[in-house]
Write a protein that holds these residues in place. Structure first.
Motif, mmCIF file in Angstrom:
data_model
loop_
_atom_site.group_PDB
_atom_site.id
_atom_site.type_symbol
_atom_site.label_atom_id
_atom_site.label_comp_id
_atom_site.label_asym_id
_atom_site.label_seq_id
_atom_site.Cartn_x
_atom_site.Cartn_y
_atom_site.Cartn_z
ATOM 1 N N MET A 93 14.681 -3.035 -8.334
ATOM 2 C CA MET A 93 13.679 -4.008 -7.921
ATOM 3 C C MET A 93 14.382 -5.177 -7.240
ATOM 4 O O MET A 93 15.540 -5.481 -7.555
ATOM 5 N N PRO A 94 13.728 -5.854 -6.318
ATOM 6 C CA PRO A 94 14.384 -6.974 -5.630
ATOM 7 C C PRO A 94 14.618 -8.144 -6.575
ATOM 8 O O PRO A 94 13.771 -8.443 -7.422
ATOM 9 N N ILE A 132 6.705 -6.461 -11.662
ATOM 10 C CA ILE A 132 6.228 -5.078 -11.677
ATOM 11 C C ILE A 132 6.254 -4.504 -10.268
ATOM 12 O O ILE A 132 6.035 -5.212 -9.287
ATOM 13 N N GLY A 133 6.524 -3.203 -10.203
ATOM 14 C CA GLY A 133 6.440 -2.490 -8.942
ATOM 15 C C GLY A 133 5.005 -2.091 -8.664
ATOM 16 O O GLY A 133 4.341 -1.529 -9.529
ATOM 17 N N VAL A 134 4.510 -2.402 -7.462
ATOM 18 C CA VAL A 134 3.117 -2.119 -7.126
ATOM 19 C C VAL A 134 3.042 -1.450 -5.755
ATOM 20 O O VAL A 134 4.051 -1.246 -5.074
ATOM 21 N N GLY A 135 1.828 -1.120 -5.336
ATOM 22 C CA GLY A 135 1.636 -0.448 -4.061
ATOM 23 C C GLY A 135 1.341 1.023 -4.268
ATOM 24 O O GLY A 135 1.340 1.540 -5.389
ATOM 25 N N ASP A 136 1.089 1.720 -3.187
ATOM 26 C CA ASP A 136 0.688 3.129 -3.242
ATOM 27 C C ASP A 136 1.906 4.045 -3.188
ATOM 28 O O ASP A 136 2.339 4.455 -2.106
ATOM 29 N N THR A 137 2.458 4.353 -4.365
ATOM 30 C CA THR A 137 3.618 5.243 -4.448
ATOM 31 C C THR A 137 3.399 6.234 -5.585
ATOM 32 O O THR A 137 3.345 5.831 -6.751
ATOM 33 N N ILE A 138 3.305 7.497 -5.274
ATOM 34 C CA ILE A 138 3.129 8.493 -6.328
ATOM 35 C C ILE A 138 4.398 9.305 -6.547
ATOM 36 O O ILE A 138 4.583 9.910 -7.605
ATOM 37 N N PRO A 142 11.436 3.848 -5.750
ATOM 38 C CA PRO A 142 11.106 2.432 -5.916
ATOM 39 C C PRO A 142 9.818 2.070 -5.177
ATOM 40 O O PRO A 142 9.466 2.678 -4.164
ATOM 41 N N ALA A 143 9.131 1.069 -5.700
ATOM 42 C CA ALA A 143 7.876 0.625 -5.108
ATOM 43 C C ALA A 143 8.112 -0.055 -3.760
ATOM 44 O O ALA A 143 9.186 -0.615 -3.518
ATOM 45 N N PRO A 144 7.103 -0.058 -2.884
ATOM 46 C CA PRO A 144 7.214 -0.780 -1.625
ATOM 47 C C PRO A 144 6.930 -2.273 -1.768
ATOM 48 O O PRO A 144 7.324 -3.074 -0.918
ATOM 49 N N GLU A 145 6.247 -2.643 -2.844
ATOM 50 C CA GLU A 145 5.860 -4.040 -3.047
ATOM 51 C C GLU A 145 6.048 -4.401 -4.526
ATOM 52 O O GLU A 145 6.067 -3.527 -5.390
ATOM 53 N N TYR A 146 6.134 -5.725 -4.779
ATOM 54 C CA TYR A 146 6.362 -6.192 -6.151
ATOM 55 C C TYR A 146 5.574 -7.464 -6.401
ATOM 56 O O TYR A 146 5.294 -8.242 -5.473
ATOM 57 N N ILE A 147 5.231 -7.657 -7.654
ATOM 58 C CA ILE A 147 4.622 -8.909 -8.095
ATOM 59 C C ILE A 147 5.536 -9.548 -9.128
ATOM 60 O O ILE A 147 5.962 -8.891 -10.095
ATOM 61 N N PHE A 148 5.840 -10.820 -8.929
ATOM 62 C CA PHE A 148 6.550 -11.618 -9.928
ATOM 63 C C PHE A 148 5.575 -12.676 -10.424
ATOM 64 O O PHE A 148 4.924 -13.367 -9.630
ATOM 65 N N THR A 149 5.440 -12.780 -11.729
ATOM 66 C CA THR A 149 4.511 -13.752 -12.284
ATOM 67 C C THR A 149 5.080 -14.362 -13.558
ATOM 68 O O THR A 149 5.977 -13.784 -14.199
ATOM 69 N N ILE A 150 4.582 -15.540 -13.911
ATOM 70 C CA ILE A 150 4.984 -16.242 -15.140
ATOM 71 C C ILE A 150 3.723 -16.786 -15.791
ATOM 72 O O ILE A 150 2.956 -17.520 -15.149
#
Length: 340
Positions: A93-94, A132-138, A142-150
């Protein structure tokens, strides 16, 4: 404090409470956006997100503390930022920039300052960063997109009525593979611990003792915490293994034991059949700081440390020293405390 919160600060538990703001940043096309504070506590993600299918997810845990003078302390957040970066790297993950990680935490804490329990209640503001890794990957990739949250929430003192020794049982399960993800703070490690933890609690123990997965002869972790022991000749020993999560609390206790208590400290093998070398033992981590271990059940053998009801003197001193630093009552080593 600009707002009032209607909570019984002296009787908080450790459960989710929705606070006003959380920080969120999106990674897309190879870069992070600027991030923002939002009120929505629901993440909207694709059903094909890698976090849901393949466990591409990492998180952290730390706290903010209200001091006697009303100021707010963060305890070593730079260490959480560094460990989070290592976890993300392990899962492809990045990295979220470490300076931004700390600043984002401060931003969320400031926005939710009125949720920090008052000084003297024993409570604190628990802080949970995650990616978390998100986006359309089955496919398994690795995921194409990520969400970082606090997000944050007020929590009470882990111990009601003070430190209380409890007992643990050696598990037949392994917490992590020898060269797996044991040193990363990722959700899969915790999911794997749910069954052995449940079985331990059924037997009236606080949690499991996990042994090294290669030989099953050495202590690695205690539930979701790190183990330490105090030897008869006053040494502070904690297990060393590449599959142990490097606890920030543990490394803080190592430093304090050496520099404040004058003890010899070591990261070394702790063999399960040599527990009689220790007069005190404990588990350590963010939630409880220190959980004194009364005894360990290993097969038919039950080994008692200092006492089944009383906290050992070294454990007590370490706890008081570290908690004193966190709440601003004891002088902190340089760089350990950041003000919000």
């Amino acid at each position: 404090m600009t707002k009032k919160v209607d909570l019984d600060w002296n009787n908080l538990g450790f459960s989710y409470i929705k606070t006003d703001y959380r920080y969120i940043s999106y990674y897309k096309d190879g870069e992070w956006d600027n991030g923002a504070l939002v009120e929505d506590n629901v993440l909207h993600i694709s059903e094909a997100s890698t976090a849901l299918h393949y466990g591409q997810q990492a998180f952290e845990g730390l706290k903010a503390y209200r001091c006697k003078d009303g100021s707010i302390n963060l305890f070593r957040p730079d260490q959480n930022a560094a460990r989070f970066a290592r976890s993300c790297t392990r899962l492809l993950m990045p990295e979220f920039p470490q300076e931004r990680f700390v600043e984002a935490i401060k931003e969320v804490v400031r926005a939710n300052e009125h949720w920090i329990p008052p000084y003297g209640t024993g409570g604190s503001l628990y802080i949970r960063p995650l990616m978390i890794g998100v986006g359309d990957t089955i496919g398994v990739s690795p995921a194409p997109e990520y969400i970082f949250t606090i997000f944050v929430m007020p929590v009470g003192a882990y111990f009601k009525g003070g430190l209380t020794p409890t007992s643990f049982v050696v598990s037949e399960y392994d917490r992590a593979a020898p060269v797996g993800t044991g040193a990363a703070k990722v959700g899969g490690n915790y999911a794997a611990s749910l069954l052995p933890g449940k079985e331990a609690k059924k037997r009236q123990f606080s949690d499991c003792i996990y042994l090294d997965p290669l030989t099953h002869t050495k202590i690695e972790e205690v539930g979701a915490a790190n183990f330490f022991g105090i030897t008869k000749d006053n040494q502070f020993i904690t297990p060393y293994s590449p599959s142990i999560l490097p606890s920030i609390t543990k490394y803080s206790l190592l430093w304090l034991a050496e520099h404040r208590l004058g003890m010899v400290v070591k990261e070394a093998d702790v063999f399960i059949d040599k527990l009689d070398e220790f007069t005190e033992a404990g588990a350590c981590g963010t939630a409880a700081v220190i959980s004194p271990i009364a005894g360990i059940q290993n097969g038919e053998d039950f080994h008692v440390f200092y006492s089944e009801t009383e906290v050992g003197p070294v454990t007590r001193r370490l706890y008081d020293e570290l908690v004193g630093i966190q709440y601003g009552n004891v002088e902190a080593p340089e760089g350990w405390i950041q003000k919000v």
